[in-house]
Motif scaffolding. Sequence first.
Motif, PDB file in Angstrom:
ATOM      1  N   GLU A 157      38.167  61.861  37.389  1.00 45.28           N
ATOM      2  CA  GLU A 157      38.058  63.255  36.952  1.00 45.28           C
ATOM      3  C   GLU A 157      39.194  64.128  37.468  1.00 45.28           C
ATOM      4  O   GLU A 157      39.647  65.036  36.794  1.00 45.28           O
ATOM      5  N   ASN A 158      39.634  63.860  38.709  1.00 44.22           N
ATOM      6  CA  ASN A 158      40.617  64.744  39.338  1.00 44.22           C
ATOM      7  C   ASN A 158      42.046  64.220  39.275  1.00 44.22           C
ATOM      8  O   ASN A 158      42.984  64.947  39.592  1.00 44.22           O
ATOM      9  N   GLY A 159      42.202  62.935  38.941  1.00 44.03           N
ATOM     10  CA  GLY A 159      43.540  62.346  38.949  1.00 44.03           C
ATOM     11  C   GLY A 159      44.052  62.107  40.358  1.00 44.03           C
ATOM     12  O   GLY A 159      45.260  62.051  40.588  1.00 44.03           O
ATOM     13  N   TRP A 160      43.137  62.000  41.333  1.00 43.07           N
ATOM     14  CA  TRP A 160      43.489  61.709  42.718  1.00 43.07           C
ATOM     15  C   TRP A 160      42.877  60.367  43.079  1.00 43.07           C
ATOM     16  O   TRP A 160      42.087  59.836  42.329  1.00 43.07           O
ATOM     17  N   ARG A 161      43.220  59.851  44.267  1.00 43.54           N
ATOM     18  CA  ARG A 161      42.464  58.708  44.774  1.00 43.54           C
ATOM     19  C   ARG A 161      41.464  59.222  45.799  1.00 43.54           C
ATOM     20  O   ARG A 161      41.835  59.814  46.810  1.00 43.54           O
ATOM     21  N   VAL A 162      40.199  59.042  45.510  1.00 45.83           N
ATOM     22  CA  VAL A 162      39.138  59.479  46.420  1.00 45.83           C
ATOM     23  C   VAL A 162      38.470  58.225  46.990  1.00 45.83           C
ATOM     24  O   VAL A 162      37.982  57.386  46.230  1.00 45.83           O
ATOM     25  N   THR A 163      38.473  58.071  48.307  1.00 45.88           N
ATOM     26  CA  THR A 163      37.859  56.889  48.927  1.00 45.88           C
ATOM     27  C   THR A 163      37.105  57.280  50.189  1.00 45.88           C
ATOM     28  O   THR A 163      37.187  58.421  50.652  1.00 45.88           O
ATOM     29  N   ARG A 164      36.381  56.311  50.717  1.00 44.35           N
ATOM     30  CA  ARG A 164      35.696  56.471  51.996  1.00 44.35           C
ATOM     31  C   ARG A 164      36.276  55.445  52.951  1.00 44.35           C
ATOM     32  O   ARG A 164      36.409  54.276  52.579  1.00 44.35           O
ATOM     33  N   VAL A 165      36.650  55.873  54.138  1.00 50.65           N
ATOM     34  CA  VAL A 165      37.156  54.902  55.112  1.00 50.65           C
ATOM     35  C   VAL A 165      36.324  54.990  56.386  1.00 50.65           C
ATOM     36  O   VAL A 165      35.712  56.021  56.673  1.00 50.65           O
ATOM     37  N   GLY A 166      36.285  53.886  57.137  1.00 49.47           N
ATOM     38  CA  GLY A 166      35.467  53.834  58.343  1.00 49.47           C
ATOM     39  C   GLY A 166      36.304  53.666  59.596  1.00 49.47           C
ATOM     40  O   GLY A 166      37.410  53.119  59.561  1.00 49.47           O
TER      41      GLY A 166
END
Length: 203
Positions: free
Chosen positions: A83-92
């Motif tokens: 939707e945003n044209g970004w990379r959205v991730t979760r990191v630990g």
Amino acid sequence: MMATNSSTARKALIGAFISLLLGINMVQADTIGREQAAANVTVAFLQELGEAMTREMTKGGPVEAIKVCAELAPEIANRLSRENGWRVTRVGTRVRNPLLGMPDAWEQNVLEEFAARASKGESLAGMSHGEVVTEPGGQYFRFMKAIPVQPKCLLCHGPAETIPESIKTILNQQYPFDAAIGYQAGDLRGAVSIKQPLGKQKH
Ligand code: HEC
């Protein structure tokens, strides 16, 4: 003649100086806008995830709740990325799924900085960091928002001896190299991480 020349030069210098100031302000304004937009997306992500986790734990039970962290979280991240044209991730800070959850060098530094800020007394709840980063592939605006461990996370991320057998069995089967246990409530669990290519944004 001399006077005209020097006043023209002075005007040119002042003009250059003003446009430099304006230029810097525009870059700053742009960064503030990006930071705000990124912050909004991370807050929405964590809220949607948190609500789903609570709902599944009370209605579906622990096995259904596993799917929230294992399936829904990457699903939401993918949707927000498209939707945003970004990379959205979760990191630990420690990782259960290395494919999705492993921080890169920049993310690792920011996680360490978050931990240092927290140890000086800053609350993890509102902690974030945004920065323009130059990488071999180009320039990016990068942003991270800290994810604190809540009591409801301990069922699957707490000390091994407190994790119920039914959950442990599934985790051991699916994640033989699981390192994302042993957390206490209030610890830094990781972060939502956003990477935006600069110059290719739609506005
Ligand atoms: C019912 C079990 C369960 C609960 C409760 C749970 N998680 Fe997870 N969590 C998982 C599983 C399974 C994964 C691996 C996801 C995957 O395969 O990508 C995971 C992965 C993660 C990751 C990605 C990094 C990694 O280790 O791979 C983060 C961040 C995370 N969880 C945070 C949380 C937070 C914060 C909470 C509490 C709000 C929470 N989890 C509650 C099961 C759970």
